[in-house]
Scaffold this active site. Structure first.
Site, PDB file in Angstrom:
ATOM      1  N   ASP A 130      16.517  11.066 101.350  1.00 31.11           N
ATOM      2  CA  ASP A 130      16.312  10.905  99.982  1.00 31.11           C
ATOM      3  C   ASP A 130      15.776   9.218  99.951  1.00 31.11           C
ATOM      4  O   ASP A 130      16.253   8.894 100.567  1.00 31.11           O
ATOM      5  CB  ASP A 130      16.879  11.054  98.899  1.00 31.11           C
ATOM      6  CG  ASP A 130      16.625  10.765  97.874  1.00 31.11           C
ATOM      7  OD1 ASP A 130      16.576  12.071  96.446  1.00 31.11           O
ATOM      8  OD2 ASP A 130      16.624   9.928  96.836  1.00 31.11           O
ATOM      9  N   HIS A 166      14.538  21.649  94.463  1.00 31.47           N
ATOM     10  CA  HIS A 166      15.264  21.310  96.186  1.00 31.47           C
ATOM     11  C   HIS A 166      16.814  21.375  95.979  1.00 31.47           C
ATOM     12  O   HIS A 166      17.193  21.174  94.623  1.00 31.47           O
ATOM     13  CB  HIS A 166      14.843  19.909  96.357  1.00 31.47           C
ATOM     14  CG  HIS A 166      14.945  18.555  95.115  1.00 31.47           C
ATOM     15  ND1 HIS A 166      13.729  18.896  93.999  1.00 31.47           N
ATOM     16  CD2 HIS A 166      15.737  17.877  94.585  1.00 31.47           C
ATOM     17  CE1 HIS A 166      14.127  18.096  93.265  1.00 31.47           C
ATOM     18  NE2 HIS A 166      14.754  17.700  93.768  1.00 31.47           N
ATOM     19  N   HIS A 177      19.389  18.896  96.581  1.00 32.91           N
ATOM     20  CA  HIS A 177      20.488  17.904  97.713  1.00 32.91           C
ATOM     21  C   HIS A 177      21.798  18.076  98.305  1.00 32.91           C
ATOM     22  O   HIS A 177      22.827  18.875  97.686  1.00 32.91           O
ATOM     23  CB  HIS A 177      21.364  16.937  96.904  1.00 32.91           C
ATOM     24  CG  HIS A 177      19.875  16.369  95.606  1.00 32.91           C
ATOM     25  ND1 HIS A 177      19.516  14.952  95.700  1.00 32.91           N
ATOM     26  CD2 HIS A 177      18.731  16.679  94.645  1.00 32.91           C
ATOM     27  CE1 HIS A 177      18.688  14.766  94.623  1.00 32.91           C
ATOM     28  NE2 HIS A 177      18.624  16.245  94.206  1.00 32.91           N
TER      29      HIS A 177
HETATM   30  P1  AMP Z   1      16.037  15.279  91.320  1.00 35.43           P
HETATM   31  O1  AMP Z   1      16.457  14.529  90.142  1.00 35.43           O
HETATM   32  O2  AMP Z   1      17.275  16.487  91.414  1.00 35.43           O
HETATM   33  O3  AMP Z   1      14.153  15.856  90.996  1.00 35.43           O
HETATM   34  O4  AMP Z   1      16.135  14.689  92.837  1.00 35.43           O
HETATM   35  C1  AMP Z   1      14.798  13.909  92.768  1.00 35.43           C
HETATM   36  C2  AMP Z   1      15.630  12.985  94.155  1.00 35.43           C
HETATM   37  O5  AMP Z   1      13.722  12.941  95.123  1.00 35.43           O
HETATM   38  C3  AMP Z   1      15.928  11.744  93.575  1.00 35.43           C
HETATM   39  O6  AMP Z   1      17.247  11.547  94.428  1.00 35.43           O
HETATM   40  C4  AMP Z   1      14.622  11.189  94.078  1.00 35.43           C
HETATM   41  O7  AMP Z   1      15.074  10.014  94.595  1.00 35.43           O
HETATM   42  C5  AMP Z   1      14.154  11.861  95.505  1.00 35.43           C
HETATM   43  N1  AMP Z   1      12.457  11.263  96.068  1.00 35.43           N
HETATM   44  C6  AMP Z   1      11.481  10.596  95.177  1.00 35.43           C
HETATM   45  N2  AMP Z   1      10.045  10.552  95.666  1.00 35.43           N
HETATM   46  C7  AMP Z   1      11.206  10.572  96.593  1.00 35.43           C
HETATM   47  C8  AMP Z   1      10.538  10.235  98.021  1.00 35.43           C
HETATM   48  N3  AMP Z   1       8.534   9.844  97.965  1.00 35.43           N
HETATM   49  N4  AMP Z   1      10.328  10.676  99.320  1.00 35.43           N
HETATM   50  C9  AMP Z   1      11.984  11.095  99.062  1.00 35.43           C
HETATM   51  N5  AMP Z   1      12.683  11.492  98.528  1.00 35.43           N
HETATM   52  C10 AMP Z   1      12.000  10.883  97.073  1.00 35.43           C
END
Ligand code: AMP
Length: 114
Positions: A30, A100, A102
């Site tokens: 992340d 996704h 986590h």
């Molecule tokens: P959610 O809030 O469950 O949709 O989680 C989305 C996650 O994607 C967040 O924890 C962000 O920090 C992560 N995220 C967004 N863009 C990227 C990226 N380019 N590479 C890695 N993680 C990302």
């Protein structure tokens, strides 16, 4: 469904710190970690949210969990522990609309779930 940043990562159009890949799943760190270990396990097949998964996706959802636990074992923190979570839609805190999981680990996760 719309193209998301995770689709671009899967297609290698933007960089990511990829830690695992198989035919169905890509996992990468992340970009804004909430714990020393914060990895996202993403199905390559596009599903916007958990609501969009049906019985035909049962195996894929199981594979996501198994990929996360295999990663925890491989990296040596499985016994100490970790947390897997999926955010769904606005109240769940979802910001990227490509399903996704986590995986969080590396410290005692004390904060409440809600
Ligand atoms: P959610 O809030 O469950 O949709 O989680 C989305 C996650 O994607 C967040 O924890 C962000 O920090 C992560 N995220 C967004 N863009 C990227 C990226 N380019 N590479 C890695 N993680 C990302």
């Amino acid at each position: 469904m719309t193209d998301t940043i995770f689709d671009k990562i899967i297609r290698r159009e933007i960089p990511a710190d990829i830690v695992y890949e198989d035919d169905d799943i890509l996992a990468f760190k992340d970009i804004a970690p909430h714990a020393p270990v914060h990895v996202l396990f993403v199905p390559k097949r596009s599903l916007a949210t958990l609501n969009d998964a049906g019985p035909q996706d049962a195996e894929l959802l199981g594979k996501l969990l198994l990929a996360a636990s295999a990663y925890a074992k491989r990296e040596g923190f499985a016994e100490k522990g970790y947390r897997c979570l999926i955010n769904c839609n606005a109240d769940g805190g979802q910001t990227v609309f490509h399903l996704h999981l986590h995986l969080l680990a590396g410290r005692k996760l004390r904060e409440p779930l809600g």
